[in-house]
Design a protein around this motif. Sequence first.
Motif, mmCIF file in Angstrom:
data_model
loop_
_atom_site.group_PDB
_atom_site.id
_atom_site.type_symbol
_atom_site.label_atom_id
_atom_site.label_comp_id
_atom_site.label_asym_id
_atom_site.label_seq_id
_atom_site.Cartn_x
_atom_site.Cartn_y
_atom_site.Cartn_z
ATOM 1 N N ARG A 478 0.766 -0.881 -0.004
ATOM 2 C CA ARG A 478 -0.002 -0.049 0.229
ATOM 3 C C ARG A 478 0.912 1.299 -0.081
ATOM 4 O O ARG A 478 1.663 1.442 0.758
ATOM 5 C CB ARG A 478 -0.798 0.035 1.152
ATOM 6 N N LEU A 479 0.686 2.420 -0.963
ATOM 7 C CA LEU A 479 1.558 3.217 -1.333
ATOM 8 C C LEU A 479 1.068 4.582 -1.077
ATOM 9 O O LEU A 479 -0.364 4.712 -1.679
ATOM 10 C CB LEU A 479 2.189 3.008 -2.563
ATOM 11 N N ARG A 480 1.784 5.429 -0.458
ATOM 12 C CA ARG A 480 1.215 6.513 -0.446
ATOM 13 C C ARG A 480 2.242 7.685 -0.490
ATOM 14 O O ARG A 480 3.527 7.528 0.181
ATOM 15 C CB ARG A 480 0.661 7.004 1.039
ATOM 16 N N GLN A 481 1.968 8.748 -1.442
ATOM 17 C CA GLN A 481 3.196 9.518 -2.063
ATOM 18 C C GLN A 481 3.078 11.043 -1.245
ATOM 19 O O GLN A 481 1.859 11.469 -1.233
ATOM 20 C CB GLN A 481 3.602 9.590 -3.192
ATOM 21 N N SER A 482 3.813 11.826 -0.782
ATOM 22 C CA SER A 482 3.936 13.118 -0.545
ATOM 23 C C SER A 482 5.262 13.825 -0.696
ATOM 24 O O SER A 482 6.203 13.140 -1.082
ATOM 25 C CB SER A 482 3.391 13.261 1.120
ATOM 26 N N ARG A 483 5.397 14.989 -0.193
ATOM 27 C CA ARG A 483 6.563 15.736 -0.512
ATOM 28 C C ARG A 483 7.191 15.518 0.711
ATOM 29 O O ARG A 483 6.748 15.569 1.674
ATOM 30 C CB ARG A 483 6.372 17.383 -0.781
ATOM 31 N N TYR A 484 8.608 15.291 0.682
ATOM 32 C CA TYR A 484 9.357 14.725 1.737
ATOM 33 C C TYR A 484 9.806 15.992 2.296
ATOM 34 O O TYR A 484 10.344 16.952 1.593
ATOM 35 C CB TYR A 484 10.679 14.000 1.333
ATOM 36 N N LEU A 518 3.017 5.498 -10.136
ATOM 37 C CA LEU A 518 2.024 5.882 -9.048
ATOM 38 C C LEU A 518 1.502 7.281 -9.639
ATOM 39 O O LEU A 518 2.315 8.122 -9.291
ATOM 40 C CB LEU A 518 2.505 5.939 -7.834
ATOM 41 N N ARG A 519 0.346 7.760 -9.841
ATOM 42 C CA ARG A 519 -0.089 8.942 -10.390
ATOM 43 C C ARG A 519 -0.793 9.663 -9.454
ATOM 44 O O ARG A 519 -0.755 10.976 -9.517
ATOM 45 C CB ARG A 519 -1.088 8.756 -11.732
ATOM 46 N N GLU A 520 -1.339 9.078 -8.399
ATOM 47 C CA GLU A 520 -2.143 9.645 -7.352
ATOM 48 C C GLU A 520 -1.458 9.850 -5.890
ATOM 49 O O GLU A 520 -0.404 8.930 -5.639
ATOM 50 C CB GLU A 520 -3.700 8.901 -7.202
ATOM 51 N N ALA A 521 -2.103 10.444 -4.945
ATOM 52 C CA ALA A 521 -1.403 10.384 -3.732
ATOM 53 C C ALA A 521 -1.386 9.045 -3.056
ATOM 54 O O ALA A 521 -0.426 8.634 -2.403
ATOM 55 C CB ALA A 521 -1.966 11.235 -2.821
ATOM 56 N N GLY A 523 -1.855 4.459 -3.773
ATOM 57 C CA GLY A 523 -2.075 3.369 -4.556
ATOM 58 C C GLY A 523 -1.599 2.343 -4.133
ATOM 59 O O GLY A 523 -1.247 2.224 -2.879
ATOM 60 N N SER A 524 -1.256 1.228 -4.882
ATOM 61 C CA SER A 524 -0.964 -0.171 -4.367
ATOM 62 C C SER A 524 -0.253 -0.941 -5.389
ATOM 63 O O SER A 524 -0.478 -0.359 -6.752
ATOM 64 C CB SER A 524 -2.193 -0.880 -3.915
ATOM 65 N N LEU A 525 0.616 -1.758 -5.021
ATOM 66 C CA LEU A 525 1.410 -2.485 -5.987
ATOM 67 C C LEU A 525 1.344 -4.121 -5.502
ATOM 68 O O LEU A 525 1.583 -4.294 -4.557
ATOM 69 C CB LEU A 525 2.871 -2.265 -6.054
ATOM 70 N N ALA A 526 0.624 -5.036 -6.244
ATOM 71 C CA ALA A 526 0.524 -6.165 -5.972
ATOM 72 C C ALA A 526 1.904 -6.761 -6.206
ATOM 73 O O ALA A 526 2.535 -6.699 -7.075
ATOM 74 C CB ALA A 526 -0.481 -7.036 -6.887
ATOM 75 N N LEU A 527 2.014 -7.977 -5.073
ATOM 76 C CA LEU A 527 3.437 -8.548 -5.120
ATOM 77 C C LEU A 527 2.884 -10.231 -5.216
ATOM 78 O O LEU A 527 2.810 -10.832 -4.104
ATOM 79 C CB LEU A 527 4.133 -8.278 -3.651
#
Length: 863
Positions: A478-484, A518-521, A523-527
């Motif tokens: 489960r992924l979440r991106q933001s500015r570091y 990952l285009r949105e804030a 997302g997820s990646l199946a493993l």
Amino acid sequence: MPGVTVGAAPESGRLPPDVRPLHYRLDLSFDPWQVNYEGSVEIDLAFERPRNVLWLNGRGLALRRPSLRLPDGTKLEGRVLDVGGDGVFAVGLPAPVGPGRGTLHIRFQGKVGEGCTGVYGYSREGARYLLTQLEATHARDVFPSLDEPAHKTPFDVSITAPAGDVVISNARELRAVAVGSRKKTTFATTPPLPTYLLAFAVGPFDLVEGPPLPPNAVRSRPLRLRGAAWRGSRARLRWALGQAPGLLEDLEQYLGSGYPFDKLDFIATPCDHPTAMENPGAVTVDEDFLLLDEAKATEADRRATSGVIAHELSHMWFGNLVTPRWWSDIWLNESFANWLEAATVGRRRSGDRADVLLVSAARKAMALDSLPAAAPIRRAMETEAEIHSSFNHLTYAKGAAVLGMVERLAGSEEFRRSLRGYLEHYRGGSATAEDLFGALEEGAGDDAVAALRSFLTQPGVPLVEARLDCGGPEPALRLRQSRYLPAGRKAAPASPWVLPFCARYSDAGGVRERCTLLREAEGSLALPAAHCPAWVMPNANGAGYYRWRLPAADLRRLAAALPSLDARERISFVDAVQVGWDTATLAPPDALELLGALVNDPEPEVATALADRLSRARPWLSPNEAAVRNLDDFARRAYAAPLAALGPKPSGPESAERERLRRDLLNFLALTVRDPAARARVAAPARAHLEAKPGARFSDHVALRVAVADGGVAMFDAAFEHFLAASASDRWAYLHALGAAERPALVARARALAFDKRVWRGEVVSLLWALLENPGSRDDTWDWILANLSALRARAHAENLHRLPGLAAGLCEARRADELAARFADPPAADAVAAAAESIRACAAQREASVASLRDFFAQTRR
């Protein structure tokens, strides 16, 4: 002049777009031993509308007798109107001209400068040499011109010089004829070039013919390769010249395009800033890289030289064949050259580990990019200060890392096909980022363009928070991106990046890799895996330009699997530990424990990660002397075994990694821990050097600092004598050492050198930086700088003034940030002031957040 209306100077130094240069004929006359030189220039111009004022660039030149010849033979006498700024002047004409064409003729006198910009001179072994460095805006210091990168024109160059001197320029020599006791050398017409790529060299150079470059599948003609360096250095040119053919052929084959100029000379320069310059046909390279003593050169020396040559050769296409239309797209030069350097060296010299160095460089760029005031790679630039400040880690290292990430997303062949199309379409001209995007859309696809555009136009580093979820039908991240942003820093929320994300993970005893865009804030990646992975690495091969964070338990499981990771991934792991500390999501003692387990790693950047954090923490513990002593003891014990395993420096060959690791560990123990044995070991060869007659070279800057710091008046005086006798490229090392003085009287003497005429104006900021590196006198030095700010601004070289605010970045008290903002309010320095102030405030916030737990950790001697 009656009837001439001058009007306002062009805003920010940009010239009116309705006058274009079509061709230059430049005639120069030099005596390398004289400060002044004579010249004349003819510029064929095209006028798109009538005008009686011509705006050009020129700075520090005595301009005489301007005239304009029209196609019908009419000659209009002009007058120089000194009304511009930023190196801009005007020529007033008695009547309007245009639309149409004309040839402007100006005679002028210029000066050979100090330092390493414009046309500059240096002496070596009783001989005198002249060289040029015109990027970014220094052509205007040498001859009147329209000094903007979009203006690409052919040049005809003639240079008159002493008869015994070698004269080199961008194109091949056509003829040399005697003019009294001198000679006039005329060169072939160049292909279209911007003014900043013009180059020449005059002096009694040694010339060495390199190995011949025969025609190949993409180049139909042979290519002459030469090296030029100061008299007596012939033998040391051969190794570097031997690298050029293979690196050049690799680039030609990759880009599907032959080297686009008629000859290739490499010229040694005593200047280390810039390290090298990609002048077509006349590449200048810092002699520390170009002149290699094969008997003494280390693997690190060879690696550095091959990298510099590959970088400059890459520019023959990215920058020279196709030139950015304006400086806001300088990344089209430097990002591509850095990326191609790594790829080319990686193919030709796999042992040089260029891919690992690219990841390391990206981490350094992230430090700058983590500032809330960080600028995007591609941004509007108008002033000279903005232009010069764009040559930074973001343009070079971040840009290269992003290109590598986008190539991986697009596919290597698709990406290469796009680059070939771009170079062919804009061959001989100029281009913008939008032009490159169009080529990428055709060959590499919309996703590649979206990702590249996202990282070019938005500042900052993405932080990807990854959480392993094994509760569904198959494991997933489960992924979440933001500015570091480290603790203590604030910025406006960032839009999500279009972020290529790849992870590696364990599966049934093996390792698998999966990627997503990952285009949105969130997302997820199946493993896909038979069981819940024992570990996950959220940046496969360390190739993504982002930082990442795992829950503490998952981070520890990954730590246990570090032997399964390659060097790039282990560097990325170290970065994640530091991210945890800096964002206050990982307690400093826990971070030190994780980093302490890595001290035996063969990768220097991984093994010294603990040392880096201890170096930062040590001044935070002051004035608690017991805690500082215990930190020093902890550091000695942590690195005793790794340093013993490395042993003394061998007399024979050694890998660059072992050499760097030994040096870095000794420097840490000597400079930070101040271990007496380490200081004596480091300083001994420097002390012997300083006690000898000035003139010999010595490359260990840290050793010189320790020798001067511990040696008192005698070593200070010796270092100054060596400074006065040193070549341009070596002076910095002694200046740096003088800044390390610790006795108050010697610190005062070192500060006073800022106003000593024997220190060049271009060296003043470097001296101040060296003084501020000295922790014992840092605060007093900053107070001294503030007290003498007006005088220092007047004394320092104008090109270096934008660096002054950055000197404060190592301070760690919030009040210093307030002082900086109050005293450096000049608009040209606004970005540098904001960045330095943020660094200070962030350091103060992190110190406050960390110091209690660090004091507890070091409250007693640790085992």
